[in-house]
Design a protein around this motif. Sequence first.
Motif, PDB file in Angstrom:
ATOM      1  N   SER A 100       5.165  36.410  -5.995  1.00 14.49           N
ATOM      2  CA  SER A 100       4.554  36.660  -7.294  1.00 14.49           C
ATOM      3  C   SER A 100       3.489  35.611  -7.583  1.00 14.49           C
ATOM      4  O   SER A 100       3.583  34.473  -7.121  1.00 14.49           O
ATOM      5  N   TRP A 101       2.466  36.013  -8.337  1.00 12.33           N
ATOM      6  CA  TRP A 101       1.445  35.065  -8.787  1.00 12.33           C
ATOM      7  C   TRP A 101       1.761  34.507 -10.172  1.00 12.33           C
ATOM      8  O   TRP A 101       0.998  33.707 -10.709  1.00 12.33           O
ATOM      9  N   ASN A 102       2.863  34.934 -10.762  1.00 11.27           N
ATOM     10  CA  ASN A 102       3.243  34.446 -12.081  1.00 11.27           C
ATOM     11  C   ASN A 102       3.791  33.031 -11.979  1.00 11.27           C
ATOM     12  O   ASN A 102       4.389  32.647 -10.981  1.00 11.27           O
ATOM     13  N   LYS A 103       3.588  32.259 -13.031  1.00  7.50           N
ATOM     14  CA  LYS A 103       4.143  30.909 -13.072  1.00  7.50           C
ATOM     15  C   LYS A 103       5.651  30.979 -13.262  1.00  7.50           C
ATOM     16  O   LYS A 103       6.201  31.994 -13.659  1.00  7.50           O
ATOM     17  N   GLY A 104       6.316  29.880 -13.004  1.00  9.02           N
ATOM     18  CA  GLY A 104       7.761  29.843 -13.104  1.00  9.02           C
ATOM     19  C   GLY A 104       8.411  29.868 -11.736  1.00  9.02           C
ATOM     20  O   GLY A 104       7.754  29.709 -10.705  1.00  9.02           O
ATOM     21  N   LYS A 105       9.704  30.067 -11.711  1.00 11.49           N
ATOM     22  CA  LYS A 105      10.461  30.085 -10.468  1.00 11.49           C
ATOM     23  C   LYS A 105      10.052  31.289  -9.622  1.00 11.49           C
ATOM     24  O   LYS A 105      10.243  32.437 -10.012  1.00 11.49           O
ATOM     25  N   ARG A 106       9.481  31.055  -8.450  1.00 12.43           N
ATOM     26  CA  ARG A 106       9.016  32.142  -7.592  1.00 12.43           C
ATOM     27  C   ARG A 106       9.343  31.898  -6.114  1.00 12.43           C
ATOM     28  O   ARG A 106       8.927  32.683  -5.263  1.00 12.43           O
TER      29      ARG A 106
END
Length: 259
Positions: free
Chosen positions: A110-116
């Motif tokens: 994922s390109w979303n911030k946070g735990k990935r």
Amino acid sequence: MFERLREDINSVFHRDPAARNTFEVLTNYPGLHALLFHRLAHRLWRFGLKWIARTISTIARWLTGVEIHPGATIGRRFFIDHGMGVVIGETTVIGDDVTLYQGVTLGGTSWNKGKRHPTICDGVVVGAGAKILGPFEVGAGAKVGSNSVVTKAVPAGATVVGIPGRIIVKRPSEDDDVRRKEMEERMGFDAYGVTEEMPDPVARAVRSLLDHMHAVDDRIENMCKALRKVNIEYQNGELPPLQEEDFDCVRDESEEPRG
């Protein structure tokens, strides 16, 4: 600091029979060098000196071939064997006594911030070239086979192989270690992927079905012969033949074609 370094050196001796002495380990093991660079970079990252931390991480990648993001959290006695091509993402969490072989990627999807990135629990072994992708957990004591691609959570004590990764062995109790090792050897876990047996559990299941089909076909043929002896007028239709070449993809190279 020196106690942690001593632990790291001892972990190399425990997991690499090629290690001969402490000086050799300190000077010639890029996995250990990458870990020491990461500890410095991670401390700077936590202090907010992120550019310096990333720069140290980049220098470590140039020198060792191992890329560890300074934001990653790594436990004690972590060991990277050979090291070249290992990539560990920013939000990765690695427990104690974890072993990675060369070419492993602990990445995100994922390109979303946070735990990935994944969480690797204590005692996990990840074989050469394996990819573990996503914010899930690989349970304590699990093994990931060479070149596997894992995109889902792995239970503690399980062995995962294939693309996509599938569980082939799951330890039901602490007293079942011997049977688990025997199953792993038979089913094909190998850190370097040189096992003689086919490691894909789906292909193995298809091959078992084919064996069963051949057995059923032989039994039906014997029944038809017995019926013809009892009743000479009995007529049985011919079954369409199976083409052996259609099943080459699920047959071990060592197997002989059936007549």
